[in-house]
Design a protein around this motif. Structure first.
Motif, PDB file in Angstrom:
ATOM      1  N   PRO A 107     -11.168   3.871   5.585  1.00 34.65           N
ATOM      2  CA  PRO A 107     -11.015   3.468   4.186  1.00 34.65           C
ATOM      3  C   PRO A 107     -10.003   2.339   4.031  1.00 34.65           C
ATOM      4  O   PRO A 107      -9.060   2.224   4.813  1.00 34.65           O
ATOM      5  CB  PRO A 107     -10.525   4.740   3.490  1.00 34.65           C
ATOM      6  CG  PRO A 107      -9.987   5.603   4.573  1.00 34.65           C
ATOM      7  CD  PRO A 107     -10.709   5.235   5.829  1.00 34.65           C
ATOM      8  N   ASP A 108     -10.215   1.532   3.033  1.00 25.41           N
ATOM      9  CA  ASP A 108      -9.310   0.420   2.737  1.00 25.41           C
ATOM     10  C   ASP A 108      -8.083   0.971   2.023  1.00 25.41           C
ATOM     11  O   ASP A 108      -8.144   1.345   0.850  1.00 25.41           O
ATOM     12  CB  ASP A 108     -10.037  -0.607   1.873  1.00 25.41           C
ATOM     13  CG  ASP A 108      -9.182  -1.823   1.548  1.00 25.41           C
ATOM     14  OD1 ASP A 108      -8.003  -1.858   1.970  1.00 25.41           O
ATOM     15  OD2 ASP A 108      -9.691  -2.724   0.880  1.00 25.41           O
ATOM     16  N   SER A 157      -5.536  -0.442   0.937  1.00 29.40           N
ATOM     17  CA  SER A 157      -4.980  -1.263  -0.136  1.00 29.40           C
ATOM     18  C   SER A 157      -5.440  -0.774  -1.511  1.00 29.40           C
ATOM     19  O   SER A 157      -4.804  -1.070  -2.511  1.00 29.40           O
ATOM     20  CB  SER A 157      -5.365  -2.729   0.055  1.00 29.40           C
ATOM     21  OG  SER A 157      -6.762  -2.908  -0.120  1.00 29.40           O
ATOM     22  N   GLN A 158      -6.504   0.000  -1.551  1.00 30.16           N
ATOM     23  CA  GLN A 158      -7.013   0.508  -2.819  1.00 30.16           C
ATOM     24  C   GLN A 158      -6.199   1.686  -3.352  1.00 30.16           C
ATOM     25  O   GLN A 158      -6.341   2.057  -4.511  1.00 30.16           O
ATOM     26  CB  GLN A 158      -8.486   0.913  -2.679  1.00 30.16           C
ATOM     27  CG  GLN A 158      -9.385  -0.210  -2.228  1.00 30.16           C
ATOM     28  CD  GLN A 158      -9.335  -1.408  -3.165  1.00 30.16           C
ATOM     29  OE1 GLN A 158      -9.425  -1.270  -4.379  1.00 30.16           O
ATOM     30  NE2 GLN A 158      -9.151  -2.584  -2.590  1.00 30.16           N
ATOM     31  N   CYS A 159      -5.369   2.266  -2.502  1.00 36.48           N
ATOM     32  CA  CYS A 159      -4.585   3.434  -2.948  1.00 36.48           C
ATOM     33  C   CYS A 159      -3.137   3.364  -2.472  1.00 36.48           C
ATOM     34  O   CYS A 159      -2.516   4.385  -2.182  1.00 36.48           O
ATOM     35  CB  CYS A 159      -5.256   4.721  -2.470  1.00 36.48           C
ATOM     36  SG  CYS A 159      -5.534   4.797  -0.700  1.00 36.48           S
ATOM     37  N   MET A 160      -2.581   2.150  -2.397  1.00 39.16           N
ATOM     38  CA  MET A 160      -1.236   1.980  -1.857  1.00 39.16           C
ATOM     39  C   MET A 160      -0.151   2.685  -2.662  1.00 39.16           C
ATOM     40  O   MET A 160       0.806   3.201  -2.098  1.00 39.16           O
ATOM     41  CB  MET A 160      -0.888   0.497  -1.705  1.00 39.16           C
ATOM     42  CG  MET A 160      -1.487  -0.137  -0.471  1.00 39.16           C
ATOM     43  SD  MET A 160      -1.238   0.789   1.063  1.00 39.16           S
ATOM     44  CE  MET A 160       0.512   0.659   1.293  1.00 39.16           C
ATOM     45  N   SER A 161      -0.289   2.759  -3.979  1.00 43.77           N
ATOM     46  CA  SER A 161       0.764   3.434  -4.745  1.00 43.77           C
ATOM     47  C   SER A 161       0.814   4.914  -4.390  1.00 43.77           C
ATOM     48  O   SER A 161       1.904   5.485  -4.253  1.00 43.77           O
ATOM     49  CB  SER A 161       0.560   3.241  -6.246  1.00 43.77           C
ATOM     50  OG  SER A 161      -0.669   3.791  -6.650  1.00 43.77           O
ATOM     51  N   GLU A 162      -0.330   5.539  -4.175  1.00 46.10           N
ATOM     52  CA  GLU A 162      -0.348   6.954  -3.771  1.00 46.10           C
ATOM     53  C   GLU A 162       0.183   7.114  -2.353  1.00 46.10           C
ATOM     54  O   GLU A 162       0.946   8.032  -2.055  1.00 46.10           O
ATOM     55  CB  GLU A 162      -1.755   7.537  -3.864  1.00 46.10           C
ATOM     56  CG  GLU A 162      -1.785   9.001  -3.499  1.00 46.10           C
ATOM     57  CD  GLU A 162      -3.168   9.621  -3.590  1.00 46.10           C
ATOM     58  OE1 GLU A 162      -3.289  10.785  -3.197  1.00 46.10           O
ATOM     59  OE2 GLU A 162      -4.111   8.946  -4.037  1.00 46.10           O
TER      60      GLU A 162
END
Length: 91
Positions: A55-56, A58-63
């Motif tokens: 999975p990428d 960068s799409q969920c970096m804050s989590e």
């Protein structure tokens, strides 16, 4: 408990993370091993086949940052820096 393994490229971070993860799992504890390295191969190092698609992140970096930092008051920043250039086959 959170354990992070950090260091320079080629210093054995993945090997240490895999060994610690396997040791804790062998003691009967639940383990979530998270590979945030740009060259992801921790899954293989702990004995799982490599995923067909990664999975990428960068799409969920804050989590990701929130989970890595947790609620430790000594962690004052959630800034993560990329320091290793991607290798062949990196995603």
């Amino acid at each position: 408990m959170r354990i992070a393994v950090l260091g320079k490229g080629g210093s054995g971070k993945t090997t240490v993370a895999a060994l610690v993860s396997r040791f804790i799992a062998l003691k009967g504890k639940k383990v979530v091993a998270f590979d945030a390295d740009i060259n992801q191969n921790l899954a293989e190092a702990v004995g799982h086949p490599a995923p067909e698609s990664v999975p990428d992140l960068s799409q969920c970096m804050s989590e990701v940052k929130s989970r890595l930092c947790g609620s430790n008051p000594r962690v004052t920043s959630t800034t993560l820096l990329k320091t290793t250039p991607p290798g062949a086959g990196s995603v």
